[in-house]
Motif scaffolding. Structure first.
Motif, PDB file in Angstrom:
ATOM      1  N   LYS A  28     -15.549  -2.475  -6.340  1.00 37.97           N
ATOM      2  CA  LYS A  28     -14.621  -2.853  -7.410  1.00 37.97           C
ATOM      3  C   LYS A  28     -13.739  -1.675  -7.807  1.00 37.97           C
ATOM      4  N   ALA A  29     -14.356  -0.490  -7.932  1.00 35.73           N
ATOM      5  CA  ALA A  29     -13.586   0.705  -8.293  1.00 35.73           C
ATOM      6  C   ALA A  29     -12.543   1.020  -7.229  1.00 35.73           C
ATOM      7  N   ALA A  30     -12.916   0.843  -5.962  1.00 36.22           N
ATOM      8  CA  ALA A  30     -11.976   1.100  -4.863  1.00 36.22           C
ATOM      9  C   ALA A  30     -10.821   0.109  -4.880  1.00 36.22           C
ATOM     10  N   CYS A  31     -11.102  -1.136  -5.224  1.00 36.15           N
ATOM     11  CA  CYS A  31     -10.060  -2.169  -5.268  1.00 36.15           C
ATOM     12  C   CYS A  31      -9.084  -1.940  -6.414  1.00 36.15           C
ATOM     13  N   GLU A  32      -9.584  -1.385  -7.511  1.00 31.30           N
ATOM     14  CA  GLU A  32      -8.752  -1.190  -8.694  1.00 31.30           C
ATOM     15  C   GLU A  32      -8.040   0.149  -8.709  1.00 31.30           C
ATOM     16  N   ALA A  33      -8.259   0.975  -7.706  1.00 26.92           N
ATOM     17  CA  ALA A  33      -7.591   2.274  -7.622  1.00 26.92           C
ATOM     18  C   ALA A  33      -6.093   2.087  -7.379  1.00 26.92           C
ATOM     19  N   GLU A  34      -5.292   3.029  -7.843  1.00 25.18           N
ATOM     20  CA  GLU A  34      -3.842   2.926  -7.704  1.00 25.18           C
ATOM     21  C   GLU A  34      -3.419   2.912  -6.243  1.00 25.18           C
ATOM     22  N   ALA A  35      -4.093   3.717  -5.429  1.00 21.43           N
ATOM     23  CA  ALA A  35      -3.751   3.749  -4.002  1.00 21.43           C
ATOM     24  C   ALA A  35      -3.981   2.385  -3.355  1.00 21.43           C
ATOM     25  N   ALA A  36      -5.065   1.719  -3.760  1.00 25.01           N
ATOM     26  CA  ALA A  36      -5.363   0.392  -3.206  1.00 25.01           C
ATOM     27  C   ALA A  36      -4.324  -0.630  -3.650  1.00 25.01           C
ATOM     28  N   LYS A  37      -3.888  -0.545  -4.896  1.00 22.64           N
ATOM     29  CA  LYS A  37      -2.876  -1.474  -5.396  1.00 22.64           C
ATOM     30  C   LYS A  37      -1.545  -1.265  -4.674  1.00 22.64           C
ATOM     31  N   LYS A  38      -1.214  -0.003  -4.431  1.00 19.77           N
ATOM     32  CA  LYS A  38       0.028   0.295  -3.727  1.00 19.77           C
ATOM     33  C   LYS A  38      -0.015  -0.232  -2.294  1.00 19.77           C
ATOM     34  N   LYS A  39      -1.154  -0.050  -1.634  1.00 18.25           N
ATOM     35  CA  LYS A  39      -1.299  -0.548  -0.275  1.00 18.25           C
ATOM     36  C   LYS A  39      -1.268  -2.068  -0.246  1.00 18.25           C
ATOM     37  N   SER A  40      -1.905  -2.701  -1.227  1.00 14.43           N
ATOM     38  CA  SER A  40      -1.925  -4.160  -1.305  1.00 14.43           C
ATOM     39  C   SER A  40      -0.514  -4.716  -1.471  1.00 14.43           C
ATOM     40  N   LYS A  41       0.284  -4.070  -2.304  1.00 13.88           N
ATOM     41  CA  LYS A  41       1.668  -4.506  -2.509  1.00 13.88           C
ATOM     42  C   LYS A  41       2.470  -4.379  -1.219  1.00 13.88           C
ATOM     43  N   MET A  95       1.261  -4.402   1.890  1.00 11.55           N
ATOM     44  CA  MET A  95       0.788  -5.372   2.883  1.00 11.55           C
ATOM     45  C   MET A  95       1.256  -6.785   2.551  1.00 11.55           C
ATOM     46  N   LYS A  96       1.341  -7.115   1.256  1.00  8.63           N
ATOM     47  CA  LYS A  96       1.854  -8.433   0.876  1.00  8.63           C
ATOM     48  C   LYS A  96       3.326  -8.570   1.255  1.00  8.63           C
ATOM     49  N   GLY A  97       4.043  -7.452   1.170  1.00 10.04           N
ATOM     50  CA  GLY A  97       5.429  -7.477   1.602  1.00 10.04           C
ATOM     51  C   GLY A  97       5.549  -7.758   3.092  1.00 10.04           C
ATOM     52  N   LEU A  98       4.647  -7.165   3.874  1.00 13.88           N
ATOM     53  CA  LEU A  98       4.636  -7.447   5.311  1.00 13.88           C
ATOM     54  C   LEU A  98       4.269  -8.901   5.588  1.00 13.88           C
TER      55      LEU A  98
END
Length: 345
Positions: A198-211, A213-216
Motif C-alpha cells: 500500500k505504501a509503495a502504491c501511494e508513493a509519489e513516484a508510483a503515482k507519476k508512473k501510473s499517470k 502508463m495510463k497515458g500510454l
C-alpha cells in the motif's frame, strides 16, 4: 476508399473480473465465464426496455489437487492443447501457483533465490507434459525436453504476478478498500505485506508512473474482447461467428486483411452481436481500419506510421503486419509529392 462489409456500430462488451487476471497475464476460473453481457433483444428494437442479465458472482481460483496428463503441447506458445481440461485451466493454475509461492511485493521472479525451481516444480506437479523424464530428472528445470515449456511458463508467472499487483492496487487506490476486504479474495497477502504494498502504491513516484502508463494505455486502438485465453481461445469462436454471418449473406468486414497478425488484431476488437446480426466495434478501431485500407491500397514496400488516436502509432510492413511504433523506427517516409525519403533506423 470504403471498407465493404456489414454495418459496424460502436459497442462494448462489459466484463467483470473479480479476482481474474487480465490478458497481459489473464486468468479465468475454469468453466465459468466472468462478467455479463448486456443483450438487446427484439423488444429493444421495438422500443421496449430490456433488463440486463444479472452479473454472476465469480468463484475464487483454486489450486488443483489432482494431476493432469497433457497429451499435446502447442508448438507456438508451448502451452497444453489437449486434453481440453488442461488447456482451459493452464493459465488459471499459473496464477494460483504465483500467489501461493511469491509475495505481492516480489519483483523479477527469476532473480529471487529458489523461486524459479519452486514455481516450476509446482507447475509440473499439476501438469505431466509429454516427454517429461521424471526418472532421470527430479528437477524439471534440468530436463532438457522441458526447456521451452519452462521458459514460457516463467514468462507467464511474471505476467500473473504483474496482473495480481494491478488488481490489488486498483482496489487500494481507486476503491479505497481496507485490508479486511482485500484479504477475502487474496488470502495469501499478510497484513505486513499489505502495508508495504500500500505504501509503495501511494508513493509519489508510483503515482507519476501510473499517470504515464495510463497515458500510454489511451493510445491503444480500442479494447479487445479476447478474455483470459487470448487469441487461441477466441479463434474457434470467431470461426463459428464467421460461418453464421456468411450463412446470412453478411460479407466479412475484414476480408481485405489476409495477414494473420493484422486480422487477429482487428478481429479481437470486433464483437458479433447474435441478436442484431452485426459486427460491433468502437470509433477508434473504425478509424484505424479506414487508414489501414488506404495504406494497403498504396502497395509500396516501406514502413509507414499511422496516427489513429494521436499520438497512437503503428507500423505496417508488407511482410510482417502490424507492429507497435516502438519496436521499429521509420525507415522511409513519403513526402507530399509522393517521393520516398530514407530516414534511417
Amino acid at each position: 476508399m470504403l471498407l465493404l462489409g456489414p454495418p459496424v456500430v460502436s459497442g462494448t462488451e462489459t466484463d467483470t473480473q473479480t479476482g481474474a487476471e487480465t490478458e497481459t497475464g489473464a486468468e479465468t476460473q475454469t468453466g465459468i465465464e466472468t462478467g455479463a453481457e448486456t443483450e438487446t433483444g427484439t423488444a429493444s428494437e421495438s422500443g421496449a426496455g430490456v433488463e440486463p442479465k444479472a452479473k454472476r458472482q465469480r468463484l475464487p481460483n483454486k489450486l488443483r489437487t489432482t494431476r493432469l496428463v497433457v497429451t499435446e503441447v502447442d508448438d507456438g506458445n508451448f502451452e497444453p492443447n489437449a486434453p481440453e481440461e488442461a488447456r482451459a485451466c493452464y493459465r488459471n493454475q499459473i496464477g494460483c501457483i504465483v500467489r501461493i509461492t511469491a509475495t505481492i511485493n516480489d519483483e523479477k521472479l527469476q532473480k529471487i533465490d529458489n523461486m524459479r525451481p519452486s514455481l516450476l516444480k509446482k507447475l509440473h506437479q499439476i501438469f505431466l507434459f509429454p516427454g517429461r523424464n521424471e526418472k532421470d530428472y527430479k528437477d524439471p528445470d534440468k530436463d532438457l525436453t522441458m526447456k521451452k515449456i519452462n521458459k514460457h511458463a516463467m514468462t507467464k508467472f511474471s505476467d500473473a504476478l504483474a496482473a495480481w499487483k494491478t488488481r490489488v492496487k486498483a482496489r487500494i487506490i481507486d476503491k479505497n478498500e481496507p485490508y479486511s476486504e482485500i484479504v477475502k479474495d487474496n488470502p495469501t497477502i499478510t497484513p505486513d505485506h499489505f502495508e508495504i504494498f500500500k505504501a509503495a502504491c501511494e508513493a509519489e513516484a508510483a503515482k507519476k508512473k501510473s499517470k504515464y502508463m495510463k497515458g500510454l494505455q489511451q493510445r491503444n486502438i480500442g479494447c479487445h474482447h479476447l478474455r483470459s485465453r487470448g487469441y487461441g481461445g477466441k479463434r474457434s469462436i470467431w470461426a463459428k461467428e464467421d460461418v453464421e454471418a456468411a450463412s446470412l449473406g453478411i460479407p466479412d468486414p475484414l476480408a481485405e486483411f489476409t495477414v494473420p497478425q493484422e486480422r487477429d488484431v482487428l478481429r479481437a476488437r470486433h464483437r458479433w452481436d447474435p441478436v442484431k446480426k452485426v459486427f460491433e466495434t468502437n470509433a477508434v478501431t473504425t478509424e484505424f481500419i479506414r487508414l489501414l485500407v488506404i495504406l494497403v491500397s498504396d502497395q509500396f514496400d516501406c514502413t509507414l506510421v499511422i496516427f489513429v488516436n494521436d499520438p497512437c502509432a503503428f507500423c505496417r510492413e508488407s511482410s510482417t503486419g502490424l507492429r507497435p511504433k516502438a519496436t521499429r523506427r521509420l525507415r522511409r517516409r513519403r513526402s507530399p509529392s509522393g517521393t520516398l525519403h530514407s530516414t534511417g533506423r
